[in-house]
Each structure stands twice: as structure tokens, then as C-alpha cells.
Design a protein around this motif. Structure first.
Motif, mmCIF file in Angstrom:
data_model
loop_
_atom_site.group_PDB
_atom_site.id
_atom_site.type_symbol
_atom_site.label_atom_id
_atom_site.label_comp_id
_atom_site.label_asym_id
_atom_site.label_seq_id
_atom_site.Cartn_x
_atom_site.Cartn_y
_atom_site.Cartn_z
ATOM 1 N N THR A 31 -3.233 5.443 8.226
ATOM 2 C CA THR A 31 -2.699 6.031 6.983
ATOM 3 C C THR A 31 -1.759 7.191 7.254
ATOM 4 N N GLN A 35 1.627 4.688 8.677
ATOM 5 C CA GLN A 35 2.206 4.361 7.374
ATOM 6 C C GLN A 35 3.617 4.919 7.196
ATOM 7 N N HIS A 40 4.095 1.460 3.020
ATOM 8 C CA HIS A 40 2.789 1.240 2.406
ATOM 9 C C HIS A 40 2.446 -0.237 2.266
ATOM 10 N N ARG A 41 3.437 -1.118 2.166
ATOM 11 C CA ARG A 41 3.133 -2.537 2.009
ATOM 12 C C ARG A 41 2.626 -3.154 3.319
ATOM 13 N N LEU A 43 1.074 -1.454 5.600
ATOM 14 C CA LEU A 43 -0.281 -0.921 5.741
ATOM 15 C C LEU A 43 -1.251 -1.700 4.854
ATOM 16 N N ALA A 44 -0.803 -2.033 3.641
ATOM 17 C CA ALA A 44 -1.661 -2.798 2.729
ATOM 18 C C ALA A 44 -2.008 -4.158 3.323
ATOM 19 N N GLU A 80 6.408 -8.128 5.946
ATOM 20 C CA GLU A 80 5.508 -7.036 6.338
ATOM 21 C C GLU A 80 4.719 -7.399 7.596
#
Length: 463
Positions: A31, A35, A40-41, A43-44, A80
């Protein structure tokens, strides 16, 4: 990604596995450090696959599932995924299914770098600095740091494996470990053990004489390059575990080296087990058969001048099992007594001579009986005191006489409601103390001591 459909479609299947165990600290690293670099995508996607790893447990699913979980299209998932692969957080494998015109993907999650590795990395640290700016970078740098300690002001006292476990004999470790049992160390068919860097231990180099080992090996038959660092470490550990001398290890190595001068460590391990079974048979010798090591004898090469020194020398040169046998007048000790002695030698790591003093002492205090709780309590005390020699054990018995008597009395209180009259007896010279015998008023301590001395004298004289 406009051409994603050439690589991936929604009905293609996937499974998730991990290259190592993922920890909670990894979430913070992902995080706070990764990140800003991947977005953030990405990481998601990583966190979603992490959840799938736990939820699916190796079962298959289609990419429709990922699309529903992340509420995004397949092009986003594909793009991603490439970011995760590029930064080293994901390995992707694919194979074509024979029965259908579909693909099966294997997504292998890789743990992130540890904070110290991340900040030391030539590229990632600079990349993060550029992404978050100086102020936030300084905060992150401080968050993942700990107070520095000047280790030069301290002396390293960490013990090696051989220091801590030197009193646990090889046969105790490998007792009952057959070739069949060795296969139990392997994972079930079709599975592999989870891996990740973890705690390691070291053995001192002096546990094995490599100079003697190499002296008897022809460089033409076993080139020095064949004994790599890994092979050398394996030789050291196997020699320590099974008690293999350097000359015997030479034969073992000669038996496993192949024509390409490669030494297979698994084959070396198997050969070491076979050597042990051949040398010692299926039944490994027990600790109770051992005698006091020469390095911990104080009467070695010394002529006894007193009865106390004579007793010390005997207890240094006789095994606990033989001592129990002599005390019993030549009869084999009971299994319960042998097991008790074996347990305290292994669990408390007391040397044989020290255990002999314990046996002799307790026998004279408890009417020639080995009381389990009493023996274990004294043994634990001696282990904490790091008693290593017969002399130290005898001196400690003198110093702690009253304490040990209180322990005996406490035990007696739990088994009797009416106490008998306490009587003072004559005791062995080396104890120099008075003690009571609540177990039996008819027990003559002085007579018992004389009998013990007589029996040990017969053993010493060989009669």
C-alpha cells in the motif's frame, strides 16, 4: 489494451498460488511503497488475487469472476496484470486446454520486497521518490525504519546450533528415523512446500574436520569445485547429525558423485542415513548407555586420594544404566527407571556423570527409590545452574541440601496426613549434612551407603 482479446478472453480459466507465505506487513509495503508506482487498480488486482488464493484454495475459476469482483472490464484486468508482472509481484503461466479452444492461466503471487530491500534497490527507491515527492518520501522512509543500534558496542553472544544442541546425541535425534520415514519429509504427490526466506541457523566449522576430509580425497576423483558451499554445508550437518567421521564421509561422497563431478545433496542425505543404519543397526543406542565425556571429567588421569575422589572417578566412568544395574545388585533396571533417566538426560541436557550423581543422591534420600517428581525437580535446577561435571554436581548437592530436603518434605505432605518422627542419620562423607527419611523409619542410610560403595567396588574390580 486494444489487443487484449488475443491474449485473454473472459471464459479463460485461472488458478492462483503463492511463491511464499504472505504476511500482514506485506500489505503495508504494497500500500505505502508499491501503490505509488503501480497505481491503485494494479494494487486492487493483487489484493483480489490474494483473496482468491485463500478463497479458492487452488480451484479453477473463469475471468468472469475477476471482472465481477473488481467491477471492471477485461482490458483493465489485463493491463494491470502487466504492471504487476513488470514490477516483480506476479508470475503468469499459461497453457492451452486440449479439449477446448481455451487457455488456463496460473497466477503466481510473489511477496513484495522487504522495506530495507526496497529502499536499497537502485531503481525502486528513486522511482518512489519521483512519484511522491521529497516530503512524503521522507515520511515513508521514517515509517519503515527502526532506531539504529551501534552493534560495535555489544559483543555477539548468539549460540550456534552445535553449541546449543551439542549434548543431544545424534542417535537421539535420528532414533527410529528409517528410510521409509525419510520419505515423510517430502510433500504429498503433486504438491510442493511453501517457501520464503526465513530464520536460518549455523553450525560451527569445527564440528567437522574438513582438512582431514580433503586430505584423503584425490582431486582427480573429487575436484574441489564439486564440494560447493551448499554441499559443504550439507556434509557438515549430516556429519553432526549422524556422527560421521571425516574418513567415512569420504567414502559416502565417493559413492554419490557422478561422472560430471556433481554431488547430489539428496543422494548424499540418503547415503548418510544408510551409513548410520549399517553402523548402528535399527535400534539406536540410548543416552543412558553413555559415559561422561572426557572433556568434562575432573578425575581423568588422577589417582584418587580420598573416598570422595574415588566416588567421583567412578561416577565419571560408568553409564547411568550401569550404575542403576549395580545399585540393583546386578539386576537389569526397570523400564520406568531407565525412561526417567533418559528423559532428564534429553530434556534437561544433563551429562551422564551429572546424572549419576543425581541417581546416587536421590537413592540415598528416598529409601533407594527414584521418585519422578523429585528427580525432575533437582534435574531442572542443575540444568539451570549449568552443571557439567561430577564435582560441580556434588558441590551443589552440598550447598542446596536444605532446599532439596524441603522439596522432599513438600512431596511427603501431599501423601500423608500424619508425619512420623523425623530422625537424623549418618550420611555419605561427600554430602556432609543431616537429612530426614520420612518414607521409612527402618531405613538405615549408613548401611545403604556402604552397600552402594560395595556394589560399585565390585563393578570397579570386575568381580
Amino acid at each position: 489494451m486494444e489487443h487484449h482479446w488475443k491474449e485473454l478472453i473472459a471464459v479463460d480459466r485461472y488458478t492462483v498460488q503463492s511463491r511464499g507465505v504472505l504476511h500482514d506487513v506485506d500489505r503495508k509495503v504494497l500500500t505505502m511503497l508499491y501503490q505509488p508506482l503501480i497505481g491503485h487498480r494494479a494494487l486492487a488486482l493483487y489484493m483480489t488475487l490474494w483473496g482468491e488464493l485463500e478463497l479458492l484454495g487452488g480451484r479453477e475459476a473463469t475471468h468472469h469472476r475477476l471482472m465481477a469482483l473488481m467491477q471492471c472490464g477485461l482490458p483493465d484486468i489485463y493491463s494491470e496484470r502487466l504492471k504487476l508482472e513488470g514490477i516483480g509481484l506476479l508470475n503468469t503461466y499459461v497453457r492451452a486446454l486440449e479439449t477446448e479452444e481455451l487457455k488456463q492461466f496460473l497466477y503466481e503471487l510473489r511477496p513484495p520486497l522487504a522495506p530495507d530491500q526496497f529502499f536499497r534497490d537502485e531503481m525502486l527507491g528513486v522511482f518512489l521518490y519521483r512519484q511522491v515527492g521529497r516530503h512524503l518520501f521522507a515520511q515513508l522512509n521514517e515509517f519503515f525504519a527502526r532506531p539504529a543500534v551501534d552493534e560495535t558496542k555489544f559483543t555477539r553472544v548468539t549460540r550456534s546450533f552445535s553449541d546449543v544442541f551439542s549434548s543431544v546425541q545424534a542417535e537421539q535425534i535420528v532414533a527410529g528415523f528409517s528410510e521409509e520415514a525419510g520419505h515423510e519429509l517430502e510433500p504429498p504427490d503433486g504438491r510442493v512446500h511453501i517457501g520464503r526466506d526465513g530464520a536460518s541457523y549455523t553450525l560451527d566449522d569445527d564440528v567437522f574436520d574438513f582438512e582431514l576430509f580433503f586430505a584423503g580425497l584425490s582431486k582427480q576423483i573429487v575436484p574441489r569445485r564439486a564440494v560447493t558451499a551448499k554441499v559443504k554445508e550439507a556434509i557438515k550437518k549430516l556429519a553432526f547429525l549422524y556422527g560421521i567421521p571425516p574418513l567415512d564421509m569420504q567414502k559416502i561422497v565417493l559413492g554419490v558423485i557422478d561422472p560430471a563431478y556433481h554431488i547430489d545433496i539428496d543422494a548424499l542425505r540418503q547415503a548418510a542415513r544408510e551409513w548410520y543404519e549399517l553402523e548402528h543397526g535399527s535400534a539406536a543406542p540410548r543416552l543412558v548407555e553413555r559415559v561422561q565425556p572426557l572433556a568434562h571429567r575432573t578425575m581423568e588421569g588422577v589417582e584418587p586420594r580420598t573416598k570422595e575422589e574415588q566416588l567421583m572417578k567412578q561416577l565419571e566412568t560408568i553409564s547411568p544404566r550401569q550404575l542403576l544395574k549395580e545399585i540393583s545388585g546386578g539386576a537389569e533396571p526397570s523400564l520406568s527407571d531407565l525412561q526417567l533417566v533418559e528423559d532428564i538426560m534429553f530434556q534437561q541436557q544433563l551429562l551422564p556423570g551429572v546424572v549419576n550423581v543425581l541417581i546416587y543422591y536421590v537413592m540415598l534420600r528416598t529409601n533407594m527409590k527414584l521418585s519422578k517428581k523429585y528427580v525432575e525437580k533437582i534435574a531442572s535446577h542443575w540444568a539451570r545452574k549449568k552443571v557439567r561435571t561430577v564435582k560441580e554436581a556434588m558441590e551443589l548437592a552440598k550447598e542446596e541440601a536444605k532446599t532439596y530436603q524441603n522439596w522432599a518434605n513438600e512431596k511427603e505432605k501431599g501423601t500423608r496426613t500424619v508425619r512420623k518422627v523425623v530422625r537424623t542419620e549418618i550420611v555419605p562423607d561427600w554430602l556432609k549434612m543431616d537429612y530426614s527419611q520420612p518414607d521409612d523409619d527402618d531405613f538405615d542410610v549408613e548401611q545403604a551407603r556402604k552397600e552402594l560403595e560395595q556394589r560399585l567396588k565390585k563393578y570397579r574390580d570386575g568381580s
